[in-house]
Design an enzyme around this catalytic site. Structure first.
Site, short mmCIF file in Angstrom:
data_model
loop_
_atom_site.label_atom_id
_atom_site.label_comp_id
_atom_site.label_asym_id
_atom_site.label_seq_id
_atom_site.Cartn_x
_atom_site.Cartn_y
_atom_site.Cartn_z
N LYS A 181 -5.64 -11.53 -6.15
CA LYS A 181 -6.83 -11.83 -5.35
C LYS A 181 -7.97 -10.89 -5.74
CE LYS A 181 -6.70 -8.87 -1.36
NZ LYS A 181 -7.39 -8.66 -0.13
N LYS A 220 0.83 -1.22 0.00
CA LYS A 220 0.00 0.00 0.00
C LYS A 220 0.86 1.26 0.00
CE LYS A 220 -4.29 -1.85 0.83
NZ LYS A 220 -5.45 -2.25 1.45
N LYS A 238 -11.63 -5.18 -3.74
CA LYS A 238 -12.50 -4.06 -4.11
C LYS A 238 -11.68 -2.86 -4.56
CE LYS A 238 -13.00 -3.43 0.74
NZ LYS A 238 -13.63 -4.23 1.76
P1 ATP Z 1 -8.82 -4.12 -0.39
O1 ATP Z 1 -8.86 -4.81 -1.70
O2 ATP Z 1 -9.32 -2.72 -0.42
O3 ATP Z 1 -7.51 -4.31 0.33
P2 ATP Z 1 -10.30 -6.33 0.45
O4 ATP Z 1 -11.31 -6.53 -0.60
O5 ATP Z 1 -9.09 -7.20 0.48
O6 ATP Z 1 -9.89 -4.82 0.48
P3 ATP Z 1 -10.56 -6.36 3.31
O7 ATP Z 1 -11.45 -5.43 4.04
O8 ATP Z 1 -9.10 -6.11 3.33
O9 ATP Z 1 -11.07 -6.49 1.82
O10 ATP Z 1 -10.80 -7.84 3.81
C1 ATP Z 1 -11.88 -8.27 4.60
C2 ATP Z 1 -11.81 -9.77 4.83
O11 ATP Z 1 -12.06 -10.45 3.59
C3 ATP Z 1 -10.44 -10.26 5.31
O12 ATP Z 1 -10.62 -11.34 6.22
C4 ATP Z 1 -9.79 -10.74 4.06
O13 ATP Z 1 -8.80 -11.70 4.32
C5 ATP Z 1 -10.98 -11.33 3.30
N1 ATP Z 1 -10.74 -11.29 1.86
C6 ATP Z 1 -10.53 -10.18 1.10
N2 ATP Z 1 -10.35 -10.49 -0.19
C7 ATP Z 1 -10.47 -11.85 -0.25
C8 ATP Z 1 -10.39 -12.78 -1.32
N3 ATP Z 1 -10.16 -12.40 -2.55
N4 ATP Z 1 -10.55 -14.08 -1.04
C9 ATP Z 1 -10.80 -14.49 0.24
N5 ATP Z 1 -10.88 -13.66 1.29
C10 ATP Z 1 -10.73 -12.36 1.06
#
Ligand code: ATP
Ligand code: LTN
Length: 333
Positions: free
Chosen positions: A198, A114, A201
């Protein structure tokens, strides 16, 4: 109840939730609520470590709570709290920061990624560096035994363990040392337009993720446009068939059918036929959640009440740990 494990987890309200968040995190929380003591948080203080709009943060916080509830979290069984409504989180984070070596923070993967992306645009703020300390405080305040998260958060849970151990060694047993809890396949749902990344969002393209609030048409479009692998077999092999394997995991999760059974059903069938059925399973799997979400959207007040009540209950639990910590480090009580 004797032997009941305590669970803590949270999500940053930084935008709409996608099926990666749902399958990797929220779906397991819903299963855990029946036989664990559970606290779930909406981590708004973590959300402001990256640039944010105040109005959007407020809206996303409420929407995240509604999605938790719509996904099946029951406020009678779990404590649903908002991080900024429980001041013990930042108080403990300050204290933990005084026993955290700077080098450990600088080595965190999420910080490196980040700060690399943001650094070029807005500069890197100390809050982003300190993010893992606040996360350790979130978990340790509730004496959590386990932290259900997706794979990307495991490093932060390991960091939390090492701070807990350091504090316990220095001041005597104060914190439970928590473990990360992972689902096997769904711990890492990949992006639909690039299965080497992965699903996220903050991903560059909207085509990479399916939001929990996406309409059936949007879901149809995104799965239709999802990249596939060369060859035409439908089999689970993340190395040579990362895109099809990802779709198989999603299909299996939403249909409840094991991956091996899906491989048999689709042996000899085309990608098009397979994708049509994945689409149907995702639309049907999300329908009850979307219905409940629409109802909750009409009733902001009761959601606000659930959050206020949850944060009050969480604060009472957190206060016990914080008082013990303050006493141990020599603050006047
Ligand atoms: P950003 O992409 O903005 O970093 P994010 O979509 O990864 O956000 P977070 O708020 O960081 O979302 O994650 C919330 C939860 O969802 C965490 O437990 C994270 O490990 C899980 N998570 C996020 N993306 C995935 C994914 N692609 N597959 C499985 N679990 C996920
Ligand atoms: N960093 C987590 C969100 C988070 C969290 C927590 C998860 C903040 N505090 C405590 C588990 C436990 C993320 O998902 N990005």
């Amino acid at each position: 109840m004797l032997g009941q494990q305590r669970i803590f987890s949270g999500i940053r309200p930084s935008g709409d939730l996608h099926i990666g968040n749902y399958l990797g995190a929220i779906k397991q929380w819903v299963k855990l609520q029946d036989d664990h003591e559970v606290v779930f948080g909406i981590m708004d203080e973590h959300a402001i470590t990256t640039p944010h709009e105040p109005a959007a943060l407020r809206e996303n916080t409420l929407e995240t709570a509604m999605l938790y509830l719509a996904a099946g979290l029951d406020p009678e069984k779990v404590i649903l709290m908002v991080q900024s409504q429980v001041s013990a989180h930042t108080e403990l984070a300050w204290i933990l920061g005084t026993i955290t070596p700077l080098g450990e923070l600088e080595r965190m993967t999420q910080f490196k990624e980040k700060s690399h992306t943001l650094g070029a645009k807005e500069g890197t703020m100390a809050g982003l560096l300190n993010y893992p300390i606040l996360m350790a405080a979130d978990i340790l305040l509730y004496q959590a035994d386990a932290v259900p998260v997706g794979e990307d958060q495991v490093q932060h849970v390991e960091f939390t363990r090492s701070i807990a151990e350091r504090f316990n060694n220095r001041y005597g047993k104060t914190f439970t040392v928590p473990k990360a809890m992972l689902e096997r396949e769904s711990a890492r749902i990949m992006s639909l337009d690039d299965p080497s990344k992965k699903m996220s969002k903050s991903g560059e393209s909207e085509r990479g993720y399916i939001l929990l609030t996406d309409s059936p048409d949007a879901i149809r479009e995104k799965i239709k446009a999802a990249v596939t692998d060369s060859g035409k077999e439908i089999k689970y092999d993340p190395k040579s068939k990362p895109a099809i394997s990802n779709l198989l995991v999603i299909f299996s999760e939403f249909s409840g059918k094991p991956i091996a059974e899906l491989e048999d059903t689709y042996a000899g069938k085309s990608y098009v036929e397979f994708k049509n059925d994945v689409t149907r399973a995702v639309i049907a799997g999300l329908a009850p959640l979307q219905q409940k979400f629409k109802e909750l959207e009409k009733d902001n007040d009761s959601v606000l009440r659930i959050l206020r009540d949850g944060s009050e209950r969480a604060a009472a639990m957190a206060q016990k740990t914080l008082a013990d910590v303050k006493e141990k480090i020599g603050f006047l009580t």
